[in-house]
Design an enzyme around this catalytic site. Sequence first.
Site, PDB file in Angstrom:
ATOM      1  N   LYS A 145      50.580  32.469  39.475  1.00 16.27           N
ATOM      2  CA  LYS A 145      50.689  33.648  37.946  1.00 16.27           C
ATOM      3  C   LYS A 145      51.636  34.375  37.842  1.00 16.27           C
ATOM      4  CE  LYS A 145      46.839  36.976  36.710  1.00 16.27           C
ATOM      5  NZ  LYS A 145      45.601  37.306  36.478  1.00 16.27           N
ATOM      6  N   GLY A 173      43.123  33.095  37.941  1.00 17.10           N
ATOM      7  CA  GLY A 173      43.459  32.247  38.403  1.00 17.10           C
ATOM      8  C   GLY A 173      42.046  31.704  37.985  1.00 17.10           C
ATOM      9  N   ARG A 174      41.254  31.433  39.190  1.00 13.02           N
ATOM     10  CA  ARG A 174      40.263  30.230  39.059  1.00 13.02           C
ATOM     11  C   ARG A 174      39.815  30.130  37.636  1.00 13.02           C
ATOM     12  NH1 ARG A 174      39.314  34.407  42.258  1.00 13.02           N
ATOM     13  NH2 ARG A 174      37.208  36.036  41.629  1.00 13.02           N
ATOM     14  N   GLU A 220      53.474  29.350  48.775  1.00  6.61           N
ATOM     15  CA  GLU A 220      53.182  27.907  48.691  1.00  6.61           C
ATOM     16  C   GLU A 220      53.667  26.962  47.108  1.00  6.61           C
ATOM     17  OE1 GLU A 220      49.460  29.608  50.424  1.00  6.61           O
ATOM     18  OE2 GLU A 220      50.841  30.006  49.320  1.00  6.61           O
ATOM     19  N   LYS A 277      47.351  36.552  52.919  1.00  5.98           N
ATOM     20  CA  LYS A 277      48.985  36.182  52.571  1.00  5.98           C
ATOM     21  C   LYS A 277      49.882  37.129  53.113  1.00  5.98           C
ATOM     22  CE  LYS A 277      47.885  34.373  48.191  1.00  5.98           C
ATOM     23  NZ  LYS A 277      47.701  35.647  46.595  1.00  5.98           N
ATOM     24  N   GLU A 308      35.023  32.429  45.849  1.00  5.75           N
ATOM     25  CA  GLU A 308      35.969  33.389  45.695  1.00  5.75           C
ATOM     26  C   GLU A 308      35.925  34.789  44.691  1.00  5.75           C
ATOM     27  OE1 GLU A 308      40.482  32.490  46.093  1.00  5.75           O
ATOM     28  OE2 GLU A 308      40.796  33.218  43.773  1.00  5.75           O
ATOM     29  N   HIS A 333      25.879   8.450  53.686  1.00  3.29           N
ATOM     30  CA  HIS A 333      25.860   8.123  55.079  1.00  3.29           C
ATOM     31  C   HIS A 333      26.556   9.018  56.096  1.00  3.29           C
ATOM     32  CE1 HIS A 333      24.408   4.008  53.515  1.00  3.29           C
ATOM     33  NE2 HIS A 333      24.919   4.877  52.225  1.00  3.29           N
TER      34      HIS A 333
END
Length: 537
Positions: free
Chosen positions: A204, A267-268, A210, A499, A353, A384
């Site tokens: 964005k 963003g999400r 990263e 950050k 978030e 399991h």
Amino acid sequence: MPRIFNTETWKALEKCGQDPNLETIGELFNKDVSRPEKFSLELDGLYLDYSRNQISEKTKDLLLSICDHAHLKDQITAMFSGKRINTSENRAALHTALRSNGKEYPKGPPKEIRTSTNDNLEQMRMLSHKFRDGKLVGSTGQKINAVINIGIGGSDLGPKLVYSALKNHDHPLVLFVSNIDESDLTGKLKDVNPAKTLFVIASKTFTTAETITNAKKALSWLTRTLNVDEKNAIEHHFVATTANPSVAEKFGIKTENIFQFWDWVGGRYSLWSAVGLPIALGLGFETFEVLLRGAEDMDVHFSTAPAALNLPIMLALVGIWHVNFRNYCAHAILPYTERLSLFPEYLQQLEMESNGKMVDRSESQISHTTAPIIWGSRGTNFQHSFAQHLHQSPIVTPCDFIAVAADNKNHQSVKPLLANCLAQIEALAFGNQDPMKSNGQTKPSQIIEGNRPSNVIILDKLNARTLGSMLALYEHKVFVQGVIWNINSFDQWGVELGKSLAKRIEKELESGDNSENTLKSSANLIERINTQKQRSS
């Protein structure tokens, strides 16, 4: 607006939730054989059954009253019409406009926004068709046949989920890189031909550490392996999806290769925007359009259906009941299909978030619980690993089971998957009616009490339309809960702190100088790391 937590409705719900004689799920079913019909809803191939929760008709009515106290209808209208409901950042939250196909449902997105999103979709369509028709070529003249999306968070989770859920063996290869750990990128680079690879840099701000670090490493790999300069490599092998095009241009990406979205796209919630470009490239633009239509179906339903018949609202209210009145602090997401194995991780960001907040929209401290811890895995694998905890732990974890009724791609596995899914639902709700006995005595360890709450979502088929509807269902559920908790679901200041601290610490790790460390509590850790680094060099 009066504080909802001081209302008589809220107090009545607290009393219900704390009642030691609260009717069990089994008692509720025994009392009303028509309960499944009364506590279920459906929309175009998506069926929600919330009957296996300790919610009576009276409790349901009280929960619905909360919507009126929170002025939910007004808040829904405000979101769809572009009001700046993200108060801390003074922005709208108009992700619904990205999938608006011109339907004139109440208070829809402004015309100019709809026009700009349509222009954006046309740009995506043109690149998608060029790629899939074999007309997109790299710097050496070879046809591009693979895509690597470089992003993180919302620029990774949504597109990766959709591609993973809907891909076929004959679809083009789309890979996703998010971790700053270089093994993530290098592992993916081994699977592609550099001359035939397109990189989509999704950020964005176009400053995400990263993402930009991985983008630079990918560029270096291309120039080295193809023996071309950076300008040539970027021109033929890089496109960007961003809300900050000027920074993407400084990176070297040509204006025509920048796919812009807007600051009112969180963003999400961004997979519906140009961030969904990997979906269009990998699955075809037409499939991406169907995904949008499925989400729009849920948008129209959410904005028009009465609360009691509204899937997102009822799913949200069940969650409110569990979090605030039953004190259940976690929620498990359990999809019974391998194709939705990434769904729990996707919902972790969407829910935690968005609603993991400690102050309300007026910046006042809140005293009630908000977002639960979201976790889970796909069936039958979790049976399991952690299913034992769900059935017998003193910690009660409500669950969302997601099943697919028919699957043409994996038709042989449908029956055992559904059988296992329904068995888990039954066992959680009602326990074992005839536990095993030893010497005529039932061992306490063999007793499964049941009365563990769950929702069930059944998709008639898992396709782009039903997946779009289900993703929008959870988006709106999160929004409704944010409204009731009076929090801003569209900012994430806790993310930003990590950050900024990481940048300071990285400088100290790079220099090896810990003498001016301002993070005293971490001084020993930094010293240990630097010492080990010196030994290894």
